[in-house]
Design a protein around this motif. Structure first.
Motif, PDB file in Angstrom:
ATOM      1  N   GLU A   1       0.924  -1.290  -0.066  1.00 35.11           N
ATOM      2  CA  GLU A   1      -0.042  -0.028   0.009  1.00 35.11           C
ATOM      3  C   GLU A   1       0.988   1.341  -0.036  1.00 35.11           C
ATOM      4  O   GLU A   1       1.863   1.241   0.469  1.00 35.11           O
ATOM      5  CB  GLU A   1      -0.922   0.002   1.140  1.00 35.11           C
ATOM      6  CG  GLU A   1      -0.329   0.100   2.475  1.00 35.11           C
ATOM      7  CD  GLU A   1       0.046  -1.369   3.138  1.00 35.11           C
ATOM      8  OE1 GLU A   1      -0.067  -2.210   2.244  1.00 35.11           O
ATOM      9  OE2 GLU A   1       0.333  -1.410   4.257  1.00 35.11           O
ATOM     10  N   ASN A   2       0.376   2.080  -0.754  1.00 33.55           N
ATOM     11  CA  ASN A   2       0.762   3.595  -0.809  1.00 33.55           C
ATOM     12  C   ASN A   2       2.345   3.799  -1.228  1.00 33.55           C
ATOM     13  O   ASN A   2       2.950   4.730  -0.648  1.00 33.55           O
ATOM     14  CB  ASN A   2       0.659   4.190   0.777  1.00 33.55           C
ATOM     15  CG  ASN A   2      -0.596   4.088   1.304  1.00 33.55           C
ATOM     16  OD1 ASN A   2      -1.561   4.192   0.357  1.00 33.55           O
ATOM     17  ND2 ASN A   2      -0.930   4.150   2.431  1.00 33.55           N
TER      18      ASN A   2
ATOM     19  N   HIS B   1      -4.321   0.716  -0.370  1.00 32.33           N
ATOM     20  CA  HIS B   1      -3.935   1.965  -0.679  1.00 32.33           C
ATOM     21  C   HIS B   1      -5.140   2.838   0.335  1.00 32.33           C
ATOM     22  O   HIS B   1      -6.282   2.606   0.370  1.00 32.33           O
ATOM     23  CB  HIS B   1      -4.072   2.504  -2.023  1.00 32.33           C
ATOM     24  CG  HIS B   1      -2.985   1.865  -2.886  1.00 32.33           C
ATOM     25  ND1 HIS B   1      -1.763   2.057  -2.428  1.00 32.33           N
ATOM     26  CD2 HIS B   1      -3.142   1.244  -4.012  1.00 32.33           C
ATOM     27  CE1 HIS B   1      -0.939   1.260  -3.653  1.00 32.33           C
ATOM     28  NE2 HIS B   1      -1.832   1.101  -4.578  1.00 32.33           N
ATOM     29  N   SER B   2      -4.572   4.078   0.971  1.00 33.86           N
ATOM     30  CA  SER B   2      -5.386   4.624   1.733  1.00 33.86           C
ATOM     31  C   SER B   2      -6.512   5.293   0.921  1.00 33.86           C
ATOM     32  O   SER B   2      -7.659   5.393   1.516  1.00 33.86           O
ATOM     33  CB  SER B   2      -4.692   6.068   2.127  1.00 33.86           C
ATOM     34  OG  SER B   2      -3.299   5.721   2.665  1.00 33.86           O
ATOM     35  N   GLU B   3      -6.294   5.255  -0.393  1.00 30.21           N
ATOM     36  CA  GLU B   3      -7.381   6.049  -1.204  1.00 30.21           C
ATOM     37  C   GLU B   3      -8.739   5.216  -1.257  1.00 30.21           C
ATOM     38  O   GLU B   3      -9.748   5.858  -1.004  1.00 30.21           O
ATOM     39  CB  GLU B   3      -7.074   5.930  -2.792  1.00 30.21           C
ATOM     40  CG  GLU B   3      -8.062   6.613  -3.671  1.00 30.21           C
ATOM     41  CD  GLU B   3      -7.921   6.158  -5.043  1.00 30.21           C
ATOM     42  OE1 GLU B   3      -7.786   4.908  -5.100  1.00 30.21           O
ATOM     43  OE2 GLU B   3      -8.212   6.689  -6.085  1.00 30.21           O
TER      44      GLU B   3
ATOM     45  N   LYS C   1     -10.421   5.430   2.332  1.00 26.10           N
ATOM     46  CA  LYS C   1     -11.071   6.810   2.444  1.00 26.10           C
ATOM     47  C   LYS C   1     -12.413   6.845   1.807  1.00 26.10           C
ATOM     48  O   LYS C   1     -13.408   7.463   1.817  1.00 26.10           O
ATOM     49  CB  LYS C   1     -10.346   7.874   2.091  1.00 26.10           C
ATOM     50  CG  LYS C   1      -9.284   8.178   2.855  1.00 26.10           C
ATOM     51  CD  LYS C   1      -8.554   9.540   2.636  1.00 26.10           C
ATOM     52  CE  LYS C   1      -7.230   9.544   3.064  1.00 26.10           C
ATOM     53  NZ  LYS C   1      -6.221  10.178   2.107  1.00 26.10           N
TER      54      LYS C   1
ATOM     55  N   SER D   1      -9.479  -4.926   4.888  1.00 28.08           N
ATOM     56  CA  SER D   1      -9.243  -3.623   5.048  1.00 28.08           C
ATOM     57  C   SER D   1     -10.768  -2.841   5.088  1.00 28.08           C
ATOM     58  O   SER D   1     -10.834  -1.710   5.549  1.00 28.08           O
ATOM     59  CB  SER D   1      -8.373  -3.027   3.919  1.00 28.08           C
ATOM     60  OG  SER D   1      -8.849  -3.182   2.928  1.00 28.08           O
TER      61      SER D   1
END
Ligand SMILES: NC(=O)c1ccc[n+]([C@@H]2O[C@H](COP(=O)([O-])OP(=O)(O)OC[C@H]3O[C@@H](n4cnc5c(N)ncnc54)[C@H](O)[C@@H]3O)[C@@H](O)[C@H]2O)c1
Length: 405
Positions: A315-316, A375-377, A380, A396
């Protein structure tokens, strides 16, 4: 002066960190595009805090070049892949960089190998080059200082991780320790070279085996409809149990690669390690099987309505090396199937077929989303998955319509 050879994920932050802490430093890479970009003021990959570090280092006069320099200390951070057939470390990049250093270095300089190498690599491949180049009459001190930092948290970890230094004599070990102490606040252990080589490979092997154990548990739990995440959570409440998490596969430059060095060098002594690596390598294919099962369960027949979220190996970060998504797509190809739709917010260029560059467009064209990378995307935007079928390979997303591996 320090000359860092190889300005990739490890060499660049290391060179910048040294320069930002007052060490005179020149970065060398044989790839002109990397050197040109850095000299034009552009960093070459995305990493939290790297841009700020780059700007700080530039004020100290750090230089980037394709030329090897005459320096007191060299840090070699070039790739060390494994040979796909023998499974042994492929030392060619390190040997070639070392040869180039030997052609310019002064007497009594220190050459630090930061690249991950299998135990005995320095003895077997680098010392003979030294003897061959100088007929034994020129002293160059070889040191091994393996790197432990993780993409996504590199800058913090460069400063705070503990480090290992392997040297032939403690005076040189202490000299190198002093260099790293310019920025490293962790404990720095000085040992011999072979111990340093082996400890680095063992660290990554420990993680590979532990992940394989979690992956195997996931398969057992899937077979008998148990919740692997809840089971691992409970087991980890035991004071001496620490099981890692299962996932769609293991990517990156380290964990799926370095343990093979041991299997290649000690084939009769590495049954557990070899099986663990094969278990991890089988996970993308396992995910493909899960996609097929879930499609049958929910009645989706049209593969073009299925999409993979995430292309990077974690991720990220924007690193796709050994990415499980790429392995899954490769496996599909081998079965002569058309590739699934794919989207990753961090991969801007087109690297696979059917790749999307907007989350909303991607989601509008699929009914079934497979989360390969958290990924944080997507965390969110989890509510955008409310009306989709979701296979969450990373545990997640917490919505009612979510399936797991
Ligand atoms: N990436 C990680 O997360 C990580 C973590 C710990 C350890 N390591 C180890 O660090 C080493 C480097 O990995 P990386 O991820 O930085 O690799 P990378 O591919 O990102 O960078 C290597 C760089 O070396 C350059 N290079 C190769 N041969 C050269 C030569 N002879 N002269 C000059 N430049 C040369 C390449 O052009 C490239 O820019 C590997 O051994 C890896 O296993 C990597």
């Amino acid at each position: 002066m320090v000359n860092v050879i190889g300005l990739g994920y490890i060499g660049l932050p290391t060179a910048l960190m040294l320069a930002a802490h007052g060490v005179e430093c020149v970065g060398t890479d044989y790839d002109y595009s990397i050197v040109d970009a850095l000299n034009a003021g552009k960093i070459t990959f995305k990493e939290e805090g790297l841009e700020e570090l780059f700007q700080k280092a530039r004020t100290t006069g750090i230089r980037f070049t394709t030329e090897y320099q005459a320096a007191d200390i060299y840090i070699i951070s070039v790739p060390t892949p494994y040979d796909k057939f023998s499974k042994r470390v492929n030392p060619q990049y390190v040997m070639s960089a070392f040869r180039s250093v030997l052609s310019v270095c002064p007497l009594n300089c220190v050459v630090i190998i930061e690249s991950t190498i299998s135990p005995g690599t320095i003895e077997k491949y680098l010392r003979p080059l030294l003897k061959e180049t100088f007929q034994g009459d020129k002293k160059v001190h070889i040191v091994h200082a393996p790197e432990r930092i993780i993409p996504g948290n590199m800058i913090y970890e460069l400063i705070h991780n503990n480090r290992t230094i392997g040297a032939d004599d403690s005076k040189i070990g202490d000299q190198v320790k002093k260099l790293y102490s310019s920025f490293c606040q962790g404990e720095i252990v000085v040992t011999d070279i072979k111990t340093a080589e082996m400890s680095k490979v063992v660290e990554n092997t420990y993680r590979a085996v532990n992940i394989a154990f979690a992956n195997e548990l996931a398969k057992i739990c899937r077979h008998d409809e148990m919740d692997v995440y809840e089971i691992i959570r409970i087991c980890n409440m035991h004071p001496r149990v620490n099981i890692l998490q299962p996932g769609p596969g293991v990517g990156g430059h380290c964990i799926p690669v370095d343990p093979w060095f041991l299997v290649g060098d000690y084939p009769c002594l590495t049954n557990v390690i070899g099986e663990a690596l094969r278990t991890n390598e089988g996970m993308p294919e396992f995910v493909l099987g899960r996609i097929y099962e879930i499609m049958k369960t929910v009645g989706i027949n049209d593969v073009t309505r299925v999409g993979l979220y995430g292309l990077t190996y974690k991720e990220n970060v924007d690193d796709i090396r050994e990415s499980p998504t790429l392995q899954l797509l490769e496996s599909q190809k081998r079965h002569l199937a058309k590739p699934l739709k794919v989207y990753d917010p961090l991969i801007i260029s087109d690297i696979v077929d059917n790749q999307y560059h907007s989350l909303d467009v991607f989601l509008s064209e699929v009914d079934f989303v497979v989360i390969m990378v958290k990924h944080s995307e997507i965390l969110k935007n989890a509510e955008k998955l409310k009306n989709k079928i979701v296979l969450d390979c990373c545990n997640s997303i917490f919505l009612p319509n979510v399936y797991h591996i």
